[in-house]
Scaffold this active site. Sequence first.
Site, PDB file in Angstrom:
ATOM      1  N   GLY A  10      40.018   1.925  49.359  1.00 39.05           N
ATOM      2  CA  GLY A  10      39.969   2.139  50.806  1.00 39.05           C
ATOM      3  C   GLY A  10      40.562   3.475  51.218  1.00 39.05           C
ATOM      4  N   ARG A  47      43.843   4.339  59.121  1.00 39.58           N
ATOM      5  CA  ARG A  47      44.858   3.995  60.132  1.00 39.58           C
ATOM      6  C   ARG A  47      46.259   4.453  59.740  1.00 39.58           C
ATOM      7  NH1 ARG A  47      43.556  -2.237  61.301  1.00 39.58           N
ATOM      8  NH2 ARG A  47      42.514  -2.084  59.285  1.00 39.58           N
ATOM      9  N   LYS A  54      46.170   5.522  51.049  1.00 40.63           N
ATOM     10  CA  LYS A  54      47.075   4.526  51.620  1.00 40.63           C
ATOM     11  C   LYS A  54      47.946   3.865  50.575  1.00 40.63           C
ATOM     12  CE  LYS A  54      45.342   0.534  52.958  1.00 40.63           C
ATOM     13  NZ  LYS A  54      44.718  -0.547  53.762  1.00 40.63           N
ATOM     14  N   GLN A 103      34.682   3.510  42.720  1.00 40.18           N
ATOM     15  CA  GLN A 103      33.649   2.935  43.576  1.00 40.18           C
ATOM     16  C   GLN A 103      33.070   4.096  44.382  1.00 40.18           C
ATOM     17  OE1 GLN A 103      34.948   0.343  46.742  1.00 40.18           O
ATOM     18  NE2 GLN A 103      32.955  -0.669  46.930  1.00 40.18           N
ATOM     19  N   ASP A 149      46.945  -2.852  48.657  1.00 39.11           N
ATOM     20  CA  ASP A 149      47.775  -2.712  49.858  1.00 39.11           C
ATOM     21  C   ASP A 149      48.509  -3.999  50.216  1.00 39.11           C
ATOM     22  OD1 ASP A 149      45.679  -4.252  50.748  1.00 39.11           O
ATOM     23  OD2 ASP A 149      45.099  -2.933  52.400  1.00 39.11           O
ATOM     24  N   ARG A 157      73.953  12.727  42.703  1.00 38.68           N
ATOM     25  CA  ARG A 157      72.569  13.158  42.491  1.00 38.68           C
ATOM     26  C   ARG A 157      72.154  12.891  41.044  1.00 38.68           C
ATOM     27  NH1 ARG A 157      72.322  19.147  44.578  1.00 38.68           N
ATOM     28  NH2 ARG A 157      70.094  18.848  44.144  1.00 38.68           N
ATOM     29  N   LYS A 195      76.321  16.322  40.451  1.00 43.56           N
ATOM     30  CA  LYS A 195      74.952  16.418  39.949  1.00 43.56           C
ATOM     31  C   LYS A 195      74.974  16.868  38.494  1.00 43.56           C
ATOM     32  CE  LYS A 195      70.504  18.738  40.779  1.00 43.56           C
ATOM     33  NZ  LYS A 195      70.373  19.475  39.499  1.00 43.56           N
ATOM     34  N   SER A 208      96.086  26.353  42.792  1.00 45.69           N
ATOM     35  CA  SER A 208      95.253  26.243  43.997  1.00 45.69           C
ATOM     36  C   SER A 208      94.749  27.604  44.449  1.00 45.69           C
ATOM     37  CB  SER A 208      96.059  25.596  45.125  1.00 45.69           C
ATOM     38  OG  SER A 208      96.412  24.284  44.787  1.00 45.69           O
TER      39      SER A 208
END
Length: 455
Positions: free
Chosen positions: A14, A18, A25, A78, A108, A319, A337, A409
């Site tokens: 399909g 919409r 979809k 198809q 769907d 992450r 990460k 620091s």
Amino acid sequence: MSQRSCLSVILAAGEGTRMKSAMPKVLHAIAGLPLVAHVVKAAEAAGATGLALVIGHGAEEMRKAAQKFAPRVETFVQEKRLGTAHAVLAAREAISKGYDDILVMFGDTPLIDAEALGAARQKLAEGAAVAVIGFRPPNPTGYGRLIEKDGRLVAIREEKDCSEAEKKIGFCNAGMMAVAGKHALRLLDKVGNNNAKGEFYLTDIVEIASAEGLDVVATEASFESALGINNRAELAEAEAIWQARRRREAMLSGVTLIAPETIYFSHDTEIGADTIVEPNVWFGPGVKIASGARIRAFSHIEGAAIASNCDVGPFARLRPGADLKQKAKVGNFCEVKQATIEEGAKVNHLTYIGDARVGAAANIGAGTITCNYDGYSKFFTDIGEGAFVGSNSSLVAPVTIGKGGYVASGSVITESVPDDALAFGRARQKTLPGKGKELRERFASAATAKKKAAE
């Protein structure tokens, strides 16, 4: 039934107009996984030994996507959209291989569960030629009705063709069905297109099979499981249902969700018992959490492994490649990460750790960053066991902080620090008595002059 072979034919041709999207979809996602991939997972859980995906719009995009979530699926195109029976017959080559059961599903309907599919297959094992999956929506208006007589399904009647008595039937067609493999092609080939749209409807095989004296039955799925997605509003509704199911599953398995409705799970989130998840936490793909961890509010986690008894957040971001070992701590407004935080190490405040190892029991002070990227390449930072990195330090990779090393620091570290050494990487402080007052007076005078000039 476990000895019966099964082909799942998933209709995904399909256009989904919409959805108002250039993307097919069925490639829109729930919990980070395409709709059609949810359908594939359900088919496999129901015992499908073969998968046939019938595609149309965006065929090449669909093929590439299918290789990721279902590498063994066969795809069939198809070319013209001439109805659901026509779509199923696009997979004629796969159907003709002699499977015991043929499951016809739709790409769907992502919430369909393996139990509903298994119930339909069981009817085939008991001798039925066709088992149609039905459901009972709160309002049946618009749905085809399942017409039963003496425990057998005799027809699927579209609402416009229903009598007043038939319109009162609440048992409706979900579209999915199981067909005995030995009858499938013959029944499908008998479907005609003598209707207003000139299309070949899959539902016609019910009356065709009944006319042959074959046993046709209906099974029932829950309303939620049969929901189809046609637009983005329905996509959001299905997402909410999926998330509610997953949250309940997590809590029943021993996970505490303090405000369940605010937690977002991905399709593959793994979370151990006795973990506590505070409100407003987002889990992206690839998250594995062992038992006894605490994930504090407003954390965002994806592609990360979190060992037992770790403490994450609040407002932490893990992450892909973040690997927290037992009792590690990543605190508020920290980002990790592609880095390992070893046992008992602490990364507590306002810190970025990327492409790095933080050794066991090391302490990383607030505002520390690993400078891992030069605009072209990434470089590694190795922080040894028991090291201490003071607040507001920049570690310029590639660099090593040795075991027990101490970084003062405010340092910018560009050279490796040996074990147990103390490193300063900052300019010497200079204090000028009275210059603060002088500077304020000068700035105030300039501001007054500017204001008068504007007047």
